[in-house]
Design a protein around this motif. Structure first.
Motif, mmCIF file in Angstrom:
data_model
loop_
_atom_site.group_PDB
_atom_site.id
_atom_site.type_symbol
_atom_site.label_atom_id
_atom_site.label_comp_id
_atom_site.label_asym_id
_atom_site.label_seq_id
_atom_site.Cartn_x
_atom_site.Cartn_y
_atom_site.Cartn_z
ATOM 1 N N GLY A 1 -26.262 -2.859 65.829
ATOM 2 C CA GLY A 1 -26.916 -3.420 67.108
ATOM 3 C C GLY A 1 -28.173 -4.192 67.026
ATOM 4 O O GLY A 1 -28.473 -4.736 68.056
ATOM 5 N N MET A 2 -28.531 -4.268 65.830
ATOM 6 C CA MET A 2 -29.893 -5.138 65.813
ATOM 7 C C MET A 2 -29.856 -5.965 64.193
ATOM 8 O O MET A 2 -30.239 -5.530 63.443
ATOM 9 C CB MET A 2 -31.164 -4.054 65.697
ATOM 10 N N PRO A 3 -29.237 -7.146 64.709
ATOM 11 C CA PRO A 3 -29.022 -8.099 63.386
ATOM 12 C C PRO A 3 -30.505 -8.563 62.443
ATOM 13 O O PRO A 3 -30.468 -8.940 61.800
ATOM 14 C CB PRO A 3 -28.230 -9.319 64.188
ATOM 15 N N TYR A 4 -31.533 -8.395 63.526
ATOM 16 C CA TYR A 4 -32.827 -8.738 62.914
ATOM 17 C C TYR A 4 -33.536 -7.569 62.242
ATOM 18 O O TYR A 4 -34.636 -7.867 61.491
ATOM 19 C CB TYR A 4 -33.742 -9.273 63.910
ATOM 20 N N VAL B 1 -33.270 -12.243 53.487
ATOM 21 C CA VAL B 1 -33.479 -13.610 53.149
ATOM 22 C C VAL B 1 -32.249 -14.463 53.813
ATOM 23 O O VAL B 1 -32.404 -15.766 54.340
ATOM 24 C CB VAL B 1 -33.593 -13.710 51.783
ATOM 25 N N ALA B 2 -31.202 -14.013 53.576
ATOM 26 C CA ALA B 2 -29.759 -14.707 54.181
ATOM 27 C C ALA B 2 -30.049 -14.605 55.704
ATOM 28 O O ALA B 2 -29.940 -15.712 56.336
ATOM 29 C CB ALA B 2 -28.784 -13.889 53.845
ATOM 30 N N ALA B 3 -30.508 -13.639 56.621
ATOM 31 C CA ALA B 3 -30.908 -13.664 57.933
ATOM 32 C C ALA B 3 -31.605 -14.774 58.358
ATOM 33 O O ALA B 3 -31.831 -15.419 59.243
ATOM 34 C CB ALA B 3 -31.206 -12.306 58.436
ATOM 35 N N LEU B 4 -32.864 -14.808 57.491
ATOM 36 C CA LEU B 4 -33.983 -15.755 57.656
ATOM 37 C C LEU B 4 -33.564 -17.186 57.692
ATOM 38 O O LEU B 4 -34.071 -18.009 58.321
ATOM 39 C CB LEU B 4 -35.005 -15.578 56.796
ATOM 40 N N LEU C 1 -48.830 -6.271 66.323
ATOM 41 C CA LEU C 1 -48.471 -7.199 65.410
ATOM 42 C C LEU C 1 -46.920 -7.704 65.678
ATOM 43 O O LEU C 1 -45.979 -7.196 65.567
ATOM 44 C CB LEU C 1 -48.482 -6.483 63.973
ATOM 45 N N PRO C 2 -46.863 -9.048 65.849
ATOM 46 C CA PRO C 2 -45.426 -9.533 66.215
ATOM 47 C C PRO C 2 -44.613 -9.738 64.878
ATOM 48 O O PRO C 2 -45.262 -9.849 63.803
ATOM 49 C CB PRO C 2 -45.958 -10.986 66.887
ATOM 50 N N PHE C 3 -43.413 -9.557 64.899
ATOM 51 C CA PHE C 3 -42.441 -9.786 63.939
ATOM 52 C C PHE C 3 -41.214 -10.494 64.150
ATOM 53 O O PHE C 3 -40.836 -10.470 65.542
ATOM 54 C CB PHE C 3 -42.400 -8.493 63.257
ATOM 55 N N ASP C 4 -40.617 -11.084 63.475
ATOM 56 C CA ASP C 4 -39.388 -11.598 63.486
ATOM 57 C C ASP C 4 -38.164 -10.901 62.839
ATOM 58 O O ASP C 4 -37.042 -10.927 63.358
ATOM 59 C CB ASP C 4 -39.253 -13.144 62.926
ATOM 60 N N TYR C 5 -38.527 -10.232 61.742
ATOM 61 C CA TYR C 5 -37.521 -9.430 61.244
ATOM 62 C C TYR C 5 -38.300 -8.243 60.692
ATOM 63 O O TYR C 5 -39.274 -8.108 60.368
ATOM 64 C CB TYR C 5 -36.959 -10.100 59.764
ATOM 65 N N LEU C 6 -37.564 -7.173 60.841
ATOM 66 C CA LEU C 6 -37.909 -5.583 60.554
ATOM 67 C C LEU C 6 -37.393 -4.859 59.553
ATOM 68 O O LEU C 6 -35.997 -4.963 59.619
ATOM 69 C CB LEU C 6 -37.743 -5.040 62.026
ATOM 70 N N VAL C 7 -37.992 -4.346 58.723
ATOM 71 C CA VAL C 7 -37.561 -3.257 57.605
ATOM 72 C C VAL C 7 -37.818 -1.935 57.868
ATOM 73 O O VAL C 7 -39.166 -1.784 57.686
ATOM 74 C CB VAL C 7 -37.695 -3.872 56.024
ATOM 75 N N THR D 1 -47.421 2.891 64.796
ATOM 76 C CA THR D 1 -47.277 3.980 65.959
ATOM 77 C C THR D 1 -46.292 3.707 66.807
ATOM 78 O O THR D 1 -45.163 4.647 67.048
ATOM 79 C CB THR D 1 -48.368 4.061 66.575
ATOM 80 N N THR D 2 -45.829 2.498 67.174
ATOM 81 C CA THR D 2 -44.959 2.211 68.179
ATOM 82 C C THR D 2 -44.197 0.935 67.917
ATOM 83 O O THR D 2 -44.976 0.092 67.110
ATOM 84 C CB THR D 2 -45.382 2.472 69.529
ATOM 85 N N ILE D 3 -42.995 0.745 68.350
ATOM 86 C CA ILE D 3 -42.360 -0.820 68.002
ATOM 87 C C ILE D 3 -41.610 -1.134 69.478
ATOM 88 O O ILE D 3 -40.641 -0.210 69.805
ATOM 89 C CB ILE D 3 -41.383 -0.755 67.008
ATOM 90 N N ASP D 4 -41.962 -2.388 70.002
ATOM 91 C CA ASP D 4 -41.255 -2.715 71.141
ATOM 92 C C ASP D 4 -40.407 -3.724 70.641
ATOM 93 O O ASP D 4 -40.423 -4.826 70.182
ATOM 94 C CB ASP D 4 -42.556 -3.332 72.216
ATOM 95 N N GLN D 5 -38.815 -3.348 70.763
ATOM 96 C CA GLN D 5 -37.924 -4.100 70.132
ATOM 97 C C GLN D 5 -37.601 -5.159 71.155
ATOM 98 O O GLN D 5 -37.261 -6.331 70.782
ATOM 99 C CB GLN D 5 -36.617 -3.107 69.953
ATOM 100 N N ASP D 6 -38.005 -5.151 72.466
ATOM 101 C CA ASP D 6 -37.705 -6.455 73.353
ATOM 102 C C ASP D 6 -38.626 -7.377 72.980
ATOM 103 O O ASP D 6 -38.196 -8.575 73.029
ATOM 104 C CB ASP D 6 -37.783 -5.949 74.686
ATOM 105 N N ARG D 7 -39.980 -7.031 72.978
ATOM 106 C CA ARG D 7 -41.042 -8.050 72.449
ATOM 107 C C ARG D 7 -41.017 -8.478 71.062
ATOM 108 O O ARG D 7 -41.762 -9.389 70.519
ATOM 109 C CB ARG D 7 -42.246 -7.664 73.030
ATOM 110 N N LYS D 8 -40.250 -7.638 70.172
ATOM 111 C CA LYS D 8 -40.410 -7.876 68.756
ATOM 112 C C LYS D 8 -42.002 -7.755 68.479
ATOM 113 O O LYS D 8 -42.408 -8.441 67.742
ATOM 114 C CB LYS D 8 -39.979 -8.952 68.075
ATOM 115 N N VAL D 9 -42.657 -6.402 68.791
ATOM 116 C CA VAL D 9 -43.777 -6.368 68.348
ATOM 117 C C VAL D 9 -44.072 -4.785 67.995
ATOM 118 O O VAL D 9 -43.682 -4.048 68.641
ATOM 119 C CB VAL D 9 -44.924 -6.596 69.741
#
Length: 471
Positions: free
Chosen positions: A298-301, A345-348, A104-110, A83-91
């Motif tokens: 502007g969002m490398p992740y 995978v390269a970014a990971l 749900l926390p995340f490190d990379y987003l698709v 429903t929403t994504i907090d880009q600052d907290r990556k949640v």
């Protein structure tokens, strides 16, 4: 839900891009290198190019969808909506089908949410229109059309009959032209089994605001497609739009008015409107703004591809078109998903220099217009091969049959086509699927009781007799 502390790759959307990107990431990853989480409201992926054939009964609806958990056994598949994504907290906030929403926390987003039907505020459209974006709509359209033939065959009211046998399709692109071609084929076959319904009694209309149909295959093949539809008795109205369809009364911009129980809307798509709540940079039409590497600007992740992404067309720009963007079709979605998976995978692994740019030259387009009928444009370098008729139809089936994900579904699709060569098309309507519990409910609900002061004569007589015996 996983409690692992490994990096999480969150894939929002389990459609064509989401499925193939997740498969690519899982294939390239080392053991336990990261957790791949896929979130989608449905537990399956729908191969949309086959929806017209599913609506016509040429393919079993179950074979047009791919179960996510079966294809992605090493991924975490959650059935729900982001429903929403907090880009600052990556949640991300996930709303499951039942229960309360959770973070749900995340490190990379698709971002792979695809597109939804592009509609306009036309009176009556929401109440009467049928879309063609999901397998449920394809099944519903098939049952609905066959049910209209049942109604027309059983009634003596000419007005009801005429409305039931009028079918209006809005949109002359791939979806509209293919759907009306397949449905008209099905209705023509089904009419052979009715005493009071003939093909000549039916009226099919294809309406589009553009000046041609099938613009994806070029003007010549588009004109061939128009002439072919006209030869089958389908009215093609171009350069006009639908102004209203309240209670099935369709009014076109040129003044034409018809009453129709069937109104199919295939007039284009737009990016999923939920993207506006994700804190992402969006283009002028609501697409996610991406770099050629499919990273979000502007969002490398974060990465995006497919119908919800604005991906630069490097081939078109190299040829002088500075504003070229990749069109939203399965050809680009499949190839973008593979590049996206490799780049994630390269970014990971911290290999920023290993990011590849997406570059793909158009290979052409194919379209089916019913059984043994189609158009195809094959691009080989600077040469364009244009095909029409049965050979183009074979190209259409061959290309999409091989593009269908997993060998399990490929084999089932080709088996359906093979059986269709020897067995007649099924023309049974399962309209009760819309309310499958209605018959059981009617049988199980308590019988209505008569009011106390409204006893039957026999009841009154029995009451008088009992009083006489008592005295």
């Amino acid at each position: 839900m996983s409690t692992t502390e490994r990096p999480r790759i969150l894939v929002v959307g389990g459609g064509y891009v989401g499925l193939y990107a997740a498969r690519r990431i899982l294939k390239k990853m080392r053991y336990a290198e990261a957790t791949v989480t896929v979130v989608d409201p449905r537990s399956y992926m729908t191969y949309q190019p086959f929806l017209p054939e599913a609506a016509a009964g040429s393919i079993s609806p179950r074979h047009v969808v791919v179960p996510l958990r079966r294809v992605l056994p090493k991924a975490e598949v959650l059935t729900g909506r982001v429903t929403t994504i907090d880009q600052d907290r990556k949640v991300a906030t996930v709303a499951p089908l039942v229960g309360e929403a959770y973070e749900l926390p995340f490190d990379y987003l698709v971002i792979a949410m695809g597109a939804v039907s592009r509609t306009f505020p036309i009176p009556g459209l929401a109440e009467n229109g049928i879309g063609m974006k999901g397998i449920e709509e394809a099944i519903g359209l098939r049952n609905h059309v066959l049910e209209q033939l049942d109604k027309a065959d059983s009634t003596t009211d000419e007005e009801i009959r005429r409305k039931a046998l009028t079918f209006v399709f809005v949109g002359g692109g791939f979806a509209g032209a293919e759907t009306i071609g397949e449905v008209e084929d099905m209705a023509r076959d089904a009419a052979k089994h009715y005493r009071n319904v003939k093909r000549e009694d039916m009226r099919f209309l294809l309406v589009d605001v553009a000046d041609r149909v099938l613009p994806e295959v070029g003007p010549k093949l588009g004109e061939y497609g128009r002439q072919h539809l006209l030869s089958r008795g389908i009215e093609v109205i171009l350069g006009e739009s639908m102004k209203s369809c309240v209670d099935g009364h369709v009014v076109l911009s040129n003044g034409v008015e018809v009453d129709a129980n069937t109104i199919v809307w295939t007039a284009g798509v737009k990016p999923n409107p939920a993207l506006a709540r994700f804190g992402l940079p969006l283009g002028p039409r609501g697409h996610v703004d991406t770099l050629p590497t499919l990273q979000i600007n502007g969002m490398p992740y974060a990465f995006a591809a497919g119908d919800n992404a604005q991906v630069p067309d490097l081939v078109g720009r190299a040829n002088g078109n500075e504003n070229a963007w990749c069109p939203p079709n399965a050809q680009h979605a499949l190839r973008q998903a593979k590049v996206l998976g490799d780049n994630v995978v390269a970014a990971l692994r911290g290999f920023e220099a290993g990011q590849k740019e997406y570059k793909h030259a158009n290979k052409g387009a194919v379209a089916g217009l019913g059984l043994h009928k189609g158009v195809a444009m094959i691009v080989m370098g600077k040469m364009k091969i244009k095909l029409k008729g049965r050979l183009a139809w074979y190209m259409h089936r061959g290309y999409h049959g091989l593009a269908m994900p997993t060998w399990n579904r490929k084999i089932r699709i080709f088996a359906d086509w093979t059986l269709g060569m020897f067995l007649k098309r099924e023309v049974v309507s399962l309209g009760a699927m819309e309310n499958p519990r209605e018959e059981f409910y009617e049988a199980a609900k308590p019988a209505p009781q008569a009011p106390k002061g409204d006893a039957k004569p026999s009841d009154k007589k029995a009451d008088t007799d009992s009083k006489a015996k008592a005295s």
